[in-house]
Design an enzyme around this catalytic site. Structure first.
Site, PDB file in Angstrom:
ATOM      1  N   ASP A 152       7.603  88.372  53.217  1.00 31.78           N
ATOM      2  CA  ASP A 152       6.645  88.103  52.149  1.00 31.78           C
ATOM      3  C   ASP A 152       5.498  87.331  52.780  1.00 31.78           C
ATOM      4  OD1 ASP A 152       5.131  87.118  50.114  1.00 31.78           O
ATOM      5  OD2 ASP A 152       6.808  86.490  48.852  1.00 31.78           O
ATOM      6  N   TYR A 180       9.468  81.560  47.040  1.00 29.18           N
ATOM      7  CA  TYR A 180       8.972  82.171  45.803  1.00 29.18           C
ATOM      8  C   TYR A 180       8.382  83.532  46.153  1.00 29.18           C
ATOM      9  CZ  TYR A 180       6.160  82.762  41.521  1.00 29.18           C
ATOM     10  OH  TYR A 180       5.615  83.223  40.353  1.00 29.18           O
ATOM     11  N   LYS A 191      -3.154  87.266  47.745  1.00 27.76           N
ATOM     12  CA  LYS A 191      -4.084  86.163  48.039  1.00 27.76           C
ATOM     13  C   LYS A 191      -5.283  86.580  48.896  1.00 27.76           C
ATOM     14  CE  LYS A 191      -0.341  82.856  47.275  1.00 27.76           C
ATOM     15  NZ  LYS A 191      -0.655  82.232  45.987  1.00 27.76           N
TER      16      LYS A 191
HETATM   17  C1  LIG Z   1       4.976  83.822  49.045  1.00 28.96           C
HETATM   18  C2  LIG Z   1       4.555  84.324  47.701  1.00 28.96           C
HETATM   19  N1  LIG Z   1       4.984  85.513  47.283  1.00 28.96           N
HETATM   20  C3  LIG Z   1       4.605  86.020  46.096  1.00 28.96           C
HETATM   21  C4  LIG Z   1       3.787  85.317  45.254  1.00 28.96           C
HETATM   22  C5  LIG Z   1       3.378  85.888  43.950  1.00 28.96           C
HETATM   23  O1  LIG Z   1       2.022  86.235  43.971  1.00 28.96           O
HETATM   24  P1  LIG Z   1       1.172  86.329  42.626  1.00 28.96           P
HETATM   25  O2  LIG Z   1       1.040  84.942  42.094  1.00 28.96           O
HETATM   26  O3  LIG Z   1      -0.120  86.934  43.069  1.00 28.96           O
HETATM   27  O4  LIG Z   1       1.920  87.206  41.691  1.00 28.96           O
HETATM   28  C6  LIG Z   1       3.317  84.064  45.641  1.00 28.96           C
HETATM   29  C7  LIG Z   1       2.448  83.284  44.763  1.00 28.96           C
HETATM   30  O5  LIG Z   1       2.147  82.144  44.988  1.00 28.96           O
HETATM   31  C8  LIG Z   1       3.720  83.562  46.898  1.00 28.96           C
HETATM   32  O6  LIG Z   1       3.310  82.362  47.330  1.00 28.96           O
END
Ligand SMILES: Cc1ncc(COP(=O)(O)O)c(C=O)c1O
Length: 429
Positions: free
Chosen positions: A240, A145, A268
């Site tokens: 990511d 994700y 985060k």
């Molecule tokens: C690996 C990863 N990338 C991107 C995101 C997206 O972040 P946000 O929820 O702050 O938009 C998340 C959210 O859980 C994530 O776990």
């Protein structure tokens, strides 16, 4: 005995005004069933719901509260900043300090741009990769994700997997056509895809340690293989690190696993519980970003002084006391060993995937190395475990497709209580 009357009445009220009663789908408890718990306050490793009931927290706000809730230096710094100003829409020294601090902690980042979420960070990194290479397509992995921007909502993990949404209405074929997907850990599939799309692929984006299909580790050689393929094909490797960053190591997965990325995204922990994300990379790549280059990216509240102060204070604490992350890893290992013992004694198939302070349980007889394996596990059993633990005051992520996040405020007593609660809960499953 835990009761949920107050949460239930709030949820019923919320359903009249908020889609599904929540501002982010997984919070609705739809996959585990029951009423989402509404919270009022949190301190250290504990959450307190609207009825005043206490829970040991294994979400840490999905990662950010790595040193526990209400970490005093962060709280104080936020209070002091609020007294000065909450937003300028103009540059501040705090942003410069933040960028310099991150560069000192993280490999391969010469330039870094602050945004407001992990979604924005990944969306922007992909745009940079496309702008830099002049190519449109990219590869992502099933069950990973990267936020909810259109191109990423193809075979995505997290809530998209939790709700078993196969194709997301509202995303045009145009947006999805350039998204190529492979199974996580399947290097041969990546090679095949790349061979079939020579010169068309801008980037591979990956969660180096995946956390959005439960916790899934990269098999030896997988990330190294992605690095090699990207080098051979002049594609960019985007890590990511929204979950991994400042958690697996100060320098994130790049440091912990010893693999270099071309672009990295953060979220985060970087905001200590305030809305912050960031994307960065080598100077020659990041120079395509406006106003240096034509790849436009902007934000009214990006680099917000309150959010930056929170993140800066937390990152400084992590840098000044690297033992904090070591302690957290040790606590997670202690939990893992305890869980292993009670699950083994229980006698049914299970898998614990774990690295650093990311961990999750899948009720599976097979190793869980990709999304198909995570989806094939007995996730109904996970849901029952979730509820059995909830009523014992342990708050897990409400989905088998999420990593648990430990925080360093957890004590040995909390971990022992959790292991004992899992032991009792397994008897009920
Ligand atoms: C690996 C990863 N990338 C991107 C995101 C997206 O972040 P946000 O929820 O702050 O938009 C998340 C959210 O859980 C994530 O776990």
């Amino acid at each position: 005995m835990y009761t949920y009357e107050s949460s239930r009445s709030l949820f019923e009220r919320a359903l009249h005004s908020i889609p599904g009663g929540v501002n982010s789908p997984v919070r609705a408890f739809k996959s585990v069933g029951g009423t989402p718990v509404f919270f009022e306050k949190a301190k250290g490793a504990y959450l307190y719901d609207v009825a005043g009931q206490r829970y040991i927290d294994y979400i840490a706000s999905w990662g950010p509260m790595i040193l526990g809730h209400g970490y005093e230096p962060v709280t104080r710094a936020i209070q002091q900043q609020v007294e000065k100003a909450t937003s300028f829409g103009a540059p501040t020294e705090i942003e410069v300090e933040m960028a310099e601090l991150i560069k000192s902690m993280v490999p391969n980042v010469d330039l870094i741009r602050m945004v407001n979420s992990g979604t924005e960070a990944c969306m922007s990194a992909l745009r940079v990769a496309r702008g830099y290479t002049g190519r449109n397509k990219f590869i992502k992995f099933e069950g990973c994700y990267h936020g909810h921007a259109d191109p990423f909502l193809v075979k995505a993990g997290s809530g998209v997997a939790t709700f078993n949404i196969q194709t997301v209405p509202g995303i045009t074929a145009g947006a999805a056509n350039d998204t190529l997907t492979c199974a996580y850990n399947d290097l041969a599939a990546v090679e095949k895809l790349v061979a079939g799309h020579k010169g068309e692929i801008a980037a591979i984006i990956v969660e180096p340690v995946a956390g959005n299909m439960g916790c899934i580790l990269p098999e030896p050689g997988f990330l190294e293989g992605l690095r090699r393929i990207c080098d051979e094909e002049q594609m960019l490797l985007i890590f990511d690190e929204v979950m991994n960053g400042f958690r697996l190591a100060l320098g994130g997965a790049q440091e912990r696993l010893g693999i270099d990325a071309d672009l990295v995204t953060y979220g985060k922990v970087i905001g200590a519980g305030m809305p912050v994300g960031a994307f960065g990379g080598k100077r020659h790549i990041m120079e395509v970003v406006a106003p240096l280059g034509g790849v436009y990216q902007a934000g009214t509240l990006s680099g917000n002084p309150v959010a930056m102060t929170a993140g800066l204070t937390l990152l400084k604490a992590l840098k000044e006391k690297p033992e904090l992350l070591t302690e957290l890893d040790e606590k997670t290992l202690y939990l893992k060993d305890g869980l292993d013992a009670v699950l083994k004694a229980w006698g049914q198939p299970y898998v614990i995937n774990h690295l650093g302070s990311m961990i999750s349980i899948h009720f599976s007889a097979q190793p869980v190395v990709n999304f198909a394996a995570a989806a094939a596990a007995d996730n109904a059993r996970f849901n029952r475990l979730f509820h059995a633990l909830l009523k014992r005051g342990i708050y897990l992520p409400p989905s088998a497709f999420e990593s648990w996040f430990l925080n360093n405020a957890l004590t040995k007593e909390d971990l022992d209580q959790t292991i004992q609660a899992v032991k009792e809960s397994l008897e009920e499953l």
